[in-house]
Design an enzyme around this catalytic site. Structure first.
Site, short mmCIF file in Angstrom:
data_model
loop_
_atom_site.label_atom_id
_atom_site.label_comp_id
_atom_site.label_asym_id
_atom_site.label_seq_id
_atom_site.Cartn_x
_atom_site.Cartn_y
_atom_site.Cartn_z
N ASP A 30 0.63 -1.16 0.18
CA ASP A 30 0.04 -0.14 0.01
C ASP A 30 0.81 1.33 -0.08
O ASP A 30 2.17 1.26 0.71
CB ASP A 30 -0.76 -0.09 1.17
CG ASP A 30 -2.21 0.92 0.94
OD1 ASP A 30 -2.28 1.30 -0.05
OD2 ASP A 30 -2.86 1.02 1.92
N HIS A 47 2.09 3.50 -9.20
CA HIS A 47 1.82 1.85 -9.28
C HIS A 47 3.11 1.20 -10.10
O HIS A 47 3.77 0.25 -9.89
CB HIS A 47 0.72 1.70 -10.10
CG HIS A 47 -0.51 2.20 -9.36
ND1 HIS A 47 -0.93 1.93 -7.88
CD2 HIS A 47 -1.63 2.83 -9.55
CE1 HIS A 47 -1.76 2.49 -7.59
NE2 HIS A 47 -2.25 2.90 -8.48
N LEU A 141 10.63 -20.10 -4.83
CA LEU A 141 9.66 -19.27 -3.96
C LEU A 141 8.14 -19.28 -4.57
O LEU A 141 8.13 -19.58 -5.93
CB LEU A 141 10.02 -17.71 -4.13
CG LEU A 141 9.13 -16.73 -3.59
CD1 LEU A 141 9.26 -16.72 -2.06
CD2 LEU A 141 9.69 -15.39 -4.12
C1 IPE Z 1 -5.33 -2.80 -0.04
O1 IPE Z 1 -5.07 -1.33 -0.23
C2 IPE Z 1 -5.20 -3.47 -1.32
C3 IPE Z 1 -4.30 -3.47 -2.10
C4 IPE Z 1 -2.80 -3.19 -1.51
C5 IPE Z 1 -3.99 -4.11 -3.38
P1 IPE Z 1 -6.19 -0.05 -0.34
O2 IPE Z 1 -5.64 1.38 -0.20
O3 IPE Z 1 -7.26 -0.57 -1.63
O4 IPE Z 1 -6.88 -0.35 0.87
P2 IPE Z 1 -7.80 1.01 1.73
O5 IPE Z 1 -8.72 1.50 0.69
O6 IPE Z 1 -6.79 1.67 2.25
O7 IPE Z 1 -8.48 -0.05 2.83
C1 IPE Z 2 -1.67 0.27 -3.24
O1 IPE Z 2 -1.36 1.56 -3.45
C2 IPE Z 2 -1.88 -0.30 -4.56
C3 IPE Z 2 -3.29 -0.69 -5.02
C4 IPE Z 2 -4.30 -0.63 -3.91
C5 IPE Z 2 -3.91 -1.13 -6.11
P1 IPE Z 2 -2.64 2.86 -3.24
O2 IPE Z 2 -2.95 2.95 -4.69
O3 IPE Z 2 -3.72 2.12 -2.53
O4 IPE Z 2 -2.07 4.07 -2.64
P2 IPE Z 2 -2.37 4.99 -1.73
O5 IPE Z 2 -3.19 4.17 -0.44
O6 IPE Z 2 -3.49 5.60 -2.22
O7 IPE Z 2 -1.22 5.79 -1.28
MG MG Z 3 -4.34 2.44 -0.53
#
Ligand code: IPE
Ligand code: IPE
Ligand code: MG
Length: 249
Positions: A30, A47, A141
């Site tokens: 995240d 990303h 892995l």
């Molecule tokens: C969780 O992150 C999903 C992934 C890392 C793929 P999100 O950014 O979607 O989760 P919330 O919205 O903060 O709970």
């Molecule tokens: C995690 O990073 C990747 C996915 C959920 C696909 P985020 O896109 O949720 O990044 P933040 O949480 O907005 O910083």
């Molecule tokens: Mg996120």
């Protein structure tokens, strides 16, 4: 790539061997969006940076001797993001397969997928299936990719299949439910890492993670590196897992 502790310039071990290595580590990757925002870049750049980072984390996981890694790449809820971002995430998955598959295979990585595939474009579904097939006998892995994954959807799928198989109610127990999950052949995660400081599970391995140790770091995913993974493993070694029992004397 195997278990060679790194030596610093002074000849000291930078990553002293640890007593316990978790057999299965889950990572909620995240913070890509915030990483990009902090640099004035579009979220998709975050990303891409996060995907680049995956390579070094995989390498570090192998070096530390972690046998199973489950990475949360796209949740069932992430479909609700703006369509441009969703499209970018789909094309990043496709590009990773196109560019990295040969090397992952050569390095002994066995790719798996948990979640749904049907909502992905047909060509991408086929690429995922081919990648799984190509790497199925690799054992260095196991890299389990959670894409279009949600823990609740996984349980709903399991319940439906249990009913469809006509399993009598009295035969439904925890062991049986586990066998109907996407992770049927894998052990439960011992450690779940979440980057970016958020202290929630966000629908990730909600059944399997019942007794996983939870580790949260404020580091954003694109910045999470080998040192950070080692820190998580050190912290894991400090934890006392009790599984509801009284502490060991
Ligand atoms: C969780 O992150 C999903 C992934 C890392 C793929 P999100 O950014 O979607 O989760 P919330 O919205 O903060 O709970
Ligand atoms: C995690 O990073 C990747 C996915 C959920 C696909 P985020 O896109 O949720 O990044 P933040 O949480 O907005 O910083
Ligand atoms: Mg996120």
């Amino acid at each position: 790539m195997v278990n060679q502790p790194d030596q610093s310039a002074q000849g000291e071990q930078k990553y002293p061997p640890l007593e316990r290595i978790p057999q299965h580590v889950g990572i909620i990757m995240d913070g890509n969006g915030r990483w990009a925002k902090a640099r004035g870049l579009p979220r998709t750049a975050g990303h891409r940076a996060g995907t680049e980072n995956l390579r070094r984390v995989l390498r570090a996981a192998v070096e530390f001797g972690i046998p199973i890694l489950t990475i949360y790449a796209f949740s069932t809820e992430n479909w609700g993001r703006p369509s441009g971002e969703v499209q970018a995430l789909l094309s990043i998955l496709e590009r990773v397969i196109d560019r990295e598959l040969a090397e992952l295979h050569a390095e002994g990585v066995c790719l798996r997928h948990i979640g749904h595939l049907e909502r992905l474009p047909a060509r991408l579904q086929q690429k995922v299936r081919d990648a799984i097939e190509l790497t199925r006998n690799n054992r260095r892995l196991i890299l389990n990719v959670a894409f279009d994954y949600g823990g609740r959807a996984e349980l709903v799928d399991a319940i439906r299949r249990i009913i469809a198989d006509g399993v009598p109610a009295e035969q439904v127990n925890e062991e049986l439910v586990s066998r109907y999950l996407y992770t049927a052949e894998l052990s439960d995660p011992d450690l779940i890492i979440r980057t970016s400081g958020e202290m929630r599970i966000s629908n990730f391995l909600i059944w399997q993670g019942a007794y996983a140790e939870f580790y949260v770091t404020p580091t954003l995913w694109p910045d999470f590196d080998k040192d950070e993974l080692y820190k998580a493993l050190v912290e894991y070694n400090r934890r006392q897992r009790r599984f509801g029992l009284v502490p060991e004397s």
